[in-house]
Design a protein around this motif. Structure first.
Motif, mmCIF file in Angstrom:
data_model
loop_
_atom_site.group_PDB
_atom_site.id
_atom_site.type_symbol
_atom_site.label_atom_id
_atom_site.label_comp_id
_atom_site.label_asym_id
_atom_site.label_seq_id
_atom_site.Cartn_x
_atom_site.Cartn_y
_atom_site.Cartn_z
ATOM 1 N N MET A 1 0.821 -1.209 0.000
ATOM 2 C CA MET A 1 0.000 0.000 0.000
ATOM 3 C C MET A 1 0.858 1.263 0.000
ATOM 4 S SD MET A 1 -3.434 0.842 1.761
ATOM 5 C CE MET A 1 -3.223 0.609 3.489
ATOM 6 N N PHE B 1 0.814 4.043 -2.956
ATOM 7 C CA PHE B 1 0.448 5.406 -2.551
ATOM 8 C C PHE B 1 1.557 6.383 -2.958
ATOM 9 C CE2 PHE B 1 -0.053 8.372 1.333
ATOM 10 C CZ PHE B 1 -0.943 9.194 0.666
ATOM 11 N N ILE C 1 -3.612 -2.249 -1.735
ATOM 12 C CA ILE C 1 -4.584 -1.146 -1.685
ATOM 13 C C ILE C 1 -5.992 -1.638 -2.030
ATOM 14 C CG2 ILE C 1 -4.448 -0.271 -4.072
ATOM 15 C CD1 ILE C 1 -4.082 2.537 -2.852
ATOM 16 N N THR D 1 -7.430 -3.980 1.554
ATOM 17 C CA THR D 1 -7.317 -3.471 2.919
ATOM 18 C C THR D 1 -8.337 -2.359 3.185
ATOM 19 O OG1 THR D 1 -4.960 -3.637 2.386
ATOM 20 C CG2 THR D 1 -5.505 -2.844 4.577
ATOM 21 N N LEU E 1 -9.362 1.296 4.247
ATOM 22 C CA LEU E 1 -8.542 2.433 3.822
ATOM 23 C C LEU E 1 -8.560 3.649 4.744
ATOM 24 C CD1 LEU E 1 -9.519 2.304 0.029
ATOM 25 C CD2 LEU E 1 -7.427 1.440 1.070
ATOM 26 N N LEU F 1 -5.173 5.347 5.252
ATOM 27 C CA LEU F 1 -4.682 5.916 3.991
ATOM 28 C C LEU F 1 -5.442 7.195 3.655
ATOM 29 C CD1 LEU F 1 -2.801 5.400 1.510
ATOM 30 C CD2 LEU F 1 -4.779 4.372 0.412
ATOM 31 N N CYS F 2 -6.760 7.184 3.842
ATOM 32 C CA CYS F 2 -7.570 8.360 3.527
ATOM 33 C C CYS F 2 -7.159 9.547 4.397
ATOM 34 C CB CYS F 2 -9.057 8.062 3.715
ATOM 35 S SG CYS F 2 -9.711 6.951 2.459
ATOM 36 N N LEU G 1 -7.250 9.010 -4.969
ATOM 37 C CA LEU G 1 -6.992 7.564 -5.011
ATOM 38 C C LEU G 1 -7.397 6.949 -6.350
ATOM 39 C CD1 LEU G 1 -7.897 6.437 -1.380
ATOM 40 C CD2 LEU G 1 -5.637 6.825 -2.368
ATOM 41 N N PRO H 1 -8.648 1.767 -5.849
ATOM 42 C CA PRO H 1 -9.553 0.985 -5.008
ATOM 43 C C PRO H 1 -11.012 1.248 -5.378
ATOM 44 C CG PRO H 1 -8.589 2.803 -3.758
ATOM 45 C CD PRO H 1 -7.909 2.789 -5.093
ATOM 46 N N SER I 1 -15.062 1.151 -1.055
ATOM 47 C CA SER I 1 -14.067 1.047 0.018
ATOM 48 C C SER I 1 -13.676 2.433 0.513
ATOM 49 C CB SER I 1 -12.802 0.344 -0.470
ATOM 50 O OG SER I 1 -13.111 -0.909 -0.992
ATOM 51 N N VAL I 2 -13.502 3.356 -0.436
ATOM 52 C CA VAL I 2 -13.123 4.723 -0.069
ATOM 53 C C VAL I 2 -14.255 5.363 0.726
ATOM 54 C CG1 VAL I 2 -12.436 6.981 -0.953
ATOM 55 C CG2 VAL I 2 -11.694 4.903 -2.140
ATOM 56 N N ALA J 1 -14.402 4.157 4.246
ATOM 57 C CA ALA J 1 -13.341 4.742 5.064
ATOM 58 C C ALA J 1 -13.709 6.169 5.454
ATOM 59 C CB ALA J 1 -12.020 4.721 4.312
#
Length: 851
Positions: free
Chosen positions: A215, A219, A504, A507, A509, A512-513, A528, A535, A539-540, A543
DNA sequence: GAGCACTGC
């Protein structure tokens, strides 16, 4: 709540109302100025003096390099270096670096790319008298490799580590003002980017092992692609271990690619069909008493819900015609073979075959997990040939087994004794055992995945990729020609995915966000979406929703003051929030320990033969707290006390704790304390106990856990003599059997909070703390009056609390005051809680103890 | 009644 408690809480609350300022405008946060995050100014070398200092340094570096090159020790190393395959590509590589901003290198194992390519750049820059002004960074995905590669390169240059070559990993570095080539973990570079988004001064950046698709690496690549136009002088070199570097080249506008062949000894492959021929092992057909359901059966697909495509592919083959050159016995075995359940008898037979028919050399067996390792170990112990301990040294190797730190894994066994290592994926890239000549590969690994629809993290065995199979196979050819026994048909191997799905895409997120927000990279979703493999938007969305629920993002997806604090803490946002609330409510010690344990690794180890004792040790730390988190706190306290009497070694051994993990936790606690100090939540001038007033108060620590871990809540519902557990998202869940709460039938309190929930054979809550409804009412989500007016709801109506009107009113008032106080504290961390929040905090303590 | 592996100014 008793009327006595109600009276006390009411009067404490009354006194606090007067103490808080009239205008507690807790809902409006100060607006973040667009410049606020670039607090650290980068000093640019503008003055002439600095330029001349650099020129002087460049000269010195060149002289030193020339001297070292002439010395005898380095000459020997030089001839070794010149034999590496990378050396043949040196000129082409340096030319390509000079002419292109981005370059992709694909280099196979043993080609020397990691140690040589950064070194070539360094030598070239120094020779060209640019040594003083160059800054080369090479990122590694793992701490160990950052250290060992840096050590290797500096010794090849005949210099001490930390001179022109250094390293930096979390909590540890060896670098100096002279360091021109720095090996660091990808995570360190990402943190660096928060302070210096342009990577000012960096001339060359090499990102290694990008094929692993971690990830952090994925990123980083998004960030770098955006950065390159702003830094035309920056050179970016991407290094991958596989020939297929197209994906990365395309991502960077068809950047040129250089391939460097590797050098390993040849490895011969055998597949299941060959292993069956050689070993004469007979796979028993599934007996009918297995109910034929979950396990297997060729062409019984219609009876089963879902099978993976690779298994289906194999089952569609006509065995007799496809394997007509194989013996009838092998064909029968292939007919009976199950892809869903590893046949440990087959593994045992393969080991036996090697030991009887092949030459010397260690055997490395890749299995999926603890259970398989343990069962195979038992089987081998009872084996007439392999059970002979004078001839065979059998070692389990798993991340949570104590053997992980033992030398004997790496050491060569005495002559006439064969080493057999039963390992998980850990031996694929993290741990290298040099003397392996035979690899047995079951073809599977446990893999995390993320089910965005059900918001569920999964950990399930699945087929490895071709790249992984290649890597496992390569483990056999490090010192001499080797053999790889693949315990799956060639047909399946040929159909395996080329690469594993990038992390990515596998998992949750939220962290990451938050990171995207802290780097001011714009809207999370659109940023992203620029990833190599973006992703799923769901998922985003999940998160972002979580970050809103915990108050890190506001409705417009901007960071709140809480969110900005969480960005500075290198951990999952829920854990970060727990740490902040812990410091505010003077439970700092436990909060630091829990944060370190959850953010790093569980210090409890599971020796293969004494797991019941290990279980009991963990339970005794928990006492009657019904909390894995308290068990962690007590274990750490015990370790610290044992350390004072220098008995920590035996303490760890007796209590099944990993000293390595505990030491790491100690250092991480210090890092967290420093970070809390930086953002104002801890005042260095105060004594340590000033933040630990409630550290021994179980109710307060549980409330802090609730504040941090919400909305990760489980309802405990009494079902006769047992308790059943439910969550909003999943319905019924189970307590993980390794938890101190497993097997407990009745709990004193109606809820649990947890930090990790994962689907394996069922949906398990891994760690949990039993909490009261008062903890939830005060520290959980927003309180919403029930429709019918007789109570309070939370978590979108999933949780319902009822009580008398006066009690509900009191709780509501207390909650309003508590939220105001917390918001003020988070906006202004220097706020003195003991003075300003005395009444509210006392009321909270009173209420939490009223059970 | 069961546990892949990494990682962070």
């Amino acid at each position: 709540m008793s009327t006595e408690t109600e009276r006390k809480v009411g009067s404490l609350l009354g006194s606090s109302l007067g103490a808080s300022p009239a205008n507690g405008s807790s809902s409006t946060y100060p607006q973040e100025s667009s410049q606020s995050s670039s607090a650290v100014k980068v000093i640019k070398p503008v003055s002439k003096e600095i330029d001349s200092a650099k020129e002087k340094l460049s000269l010195e570096l060149k002289q030193k390099q020339d001297e070292l090159r002439a010395s005898n020790g380095v000459k020997e190393i030089r001839s070794f270096r010149e034999k590496l395959p990378a050396f043949k590509a040196k000129a082409e590589f340096l030319k390509a670096v000079a002419e292109n901003q981005v370059l992709v290198i694909s280099g196979e194992t043993g080609c020397g790319k990691t140690t040589q390519l950064p070194q070539y750049i360094l030598e070239e820059e120094i020779s060209a008298l640019r040594g003083g002004s160059c800054s080369i960074i090479c990122t590694q995905p793992r701490r160990i490799s950052a250290i060992s590669v840096a050590a290797r390169v500096s010794s090849e240059r005949g210099e001490p580590l930390g001179g022109s070559v250094g390293y930096q990993i979390r909590l540890e570095s060896k670098r100096s003002a002279l360091t021109r080539l720095l090996f660091c973990t990808t995570g360190v570079l990402l943190r660096q980017l928060v302070q210096d988004p342009n990577l000012t001064g960096v001339t060359h950046l090499l990102v290694d092992e990008i094929h692993e698709r971690g990830m952090n690496e994925d990123f980083l690549l998004i960030i770098l692609r955006d950065l390159l136009p702003r830094r035309p002088d920056l050179r970016l070199i991407l290094m991958s271990a596989t020939i297929n570097a197209d994906l990365f080249s395309k991502y960077f506008g068809n950047a040129p690619t250089i391939h460097i062949p590797g050098f390993t000894f040849p490895v011969v492959d055998f597949f299941l069909e060959d292993v069956l021929e050689k070993s004469r092992y007979k796979i028993q057909p599934e007996s009918d008493n297995m109910q034929g359901s979950s396990r297997r059966g060729r062409r019984r697909r219609d009876q089963e819900s879902k099978k993976d495509p690779l298994t289906e592919l194999f089952e569609d083959i006509d065995i007799d015609s496809h394997y007509r050159n194989y013996s009838a016995s092998t064909r029968m075995s292939l007919e009976a073979w199950s892809s869903s359940q590893l046949d440990l008898g087959l593994v045992e037979a393969s080991i036996e075959y090697i030991c009887r028919s092949e030459g010397d050399g260690a055997i490395l067996v890749f299995l999926t997990g603890w259970d398989e390792i343990s069962k195979l170990l038992d089987k081998i112990k009872g084996n007439r040939l392999l059970g002979d301990q004078s001839k065979f040294l059998v070692l389990p190797l798993h991340g949570s087994m104590p053997t992980i730190n033992q030398r004997e894994i790496f050491d060569r066994p005495p002559p006439n004794k064969r080493k057999i290592v039963l390992a998980t994926n850990i031996a694929e890239s993290s741990i290298t055992i040099d003397d392996v000549v035979y690899v047995i590969d079951c073809g599977k690994a446990k893999e995390t995945s993320y089910d965005a629809l059900n918001k569920l993290a999964c950990l399930l065995p699945s087929w490895i990729s071709k790249a992984s199979a290649h890597q496992r196979r390569g483990r056999a050819g490090r010192v001499q020609p080797g053999v790889c026994y693949k315990l799956y048909p060639k047909v399946i191997h040929d159909a395996m995915l080329q690469y594993q799905l990038p992390e990515i895409l596998r998992t949750p997120l939220q962290e990451l966000c938050l990171h995207v927000k802290s780097l001011q990279l714009g809207a999370v979703g659109s940023f992203l979406a620029k990833a190599l493999q973006p992703p799923d938007s769901l998922s985003v969305q999940n998160a972002i929703e979580l970050l809103k629920t915990i108050g890190a993002l506001d409705d417009t997806e901007e960071l709140t003051p809480l969110g900005r604090h969480l960005c500075t803490l290198p951990m999952d946002p829920n854990i970060g929030k727990m740490l902040l609330i812990g410091s505010i409510f003077q439970c700092l010690g436990p909060a630091l320990t829990i944060a370190a344990g959850l953010a790093h690794r569980d210090p409890f180890v599971l020796p293969i033969d004494r797991k019941h004792e290990a279980d009991a040790a963990k339970r005794s730390f928990a006492g009657d707290s019904c909390s894995d988190h308290i068990a962690l706190v007590k274990a750490f306290q015990g370790y610290k006390e044992a350390k004072r009497t220098r008995s920590d070694r035996s303490f760890c051994w007796d209590n099944f704790l990993s000293p390595v993990t505990l030491r790491m936790m100690e250092e991480m606690r210090e890092q967290f304390r420093d970070l809390l100090t930086d953002i104002g939540f801890v005042d260095r001038s105060k004594t340590a106990d000033a933040y630990d007033q409630y550290s021994h108060d179980l109710e307060m620590v549980s409330a802090v856990l609730c504040a941090g871990l919400y909305p990760k809540v489980v309802q405990c519902k009494r079902r006769g003599k047992r308790t059943a557990f439910y969550t909003k998202e999943d319905g019924k869940v189970d307590i993980h059997p390794a938890s101190v709460n497993a097997g407990v039938h009745l709990f004193p309190l109606p809820y649990m909070v947890y930090s990790e929930k994962v689907k394996t054979t069922g949906i398990y809550v891994r760690d949990s703390t039993n909490i009261s409804d008062y903890a939830l009412l005060l520290f959980g989500g927003n309180l919403v009056p029930s429709q019918n007016g007789d109570g309070i709801e939370m978590l979108g109506g999933y949780l319902h609390f009822s009580a008398s009107r006066s009690v509900l009113e009191l709780i509501r008032k207390l909650r309003v005051e508590l939220d105001k106080l917390l918001n003020r504290k988070i906006e202004d961390p220097t706020l003195d809680m003991s003075a300003e929040g005395k009444g509210v905090v006392s009321a909270v303590v009173e209420l939490l103890h009223s059970y």
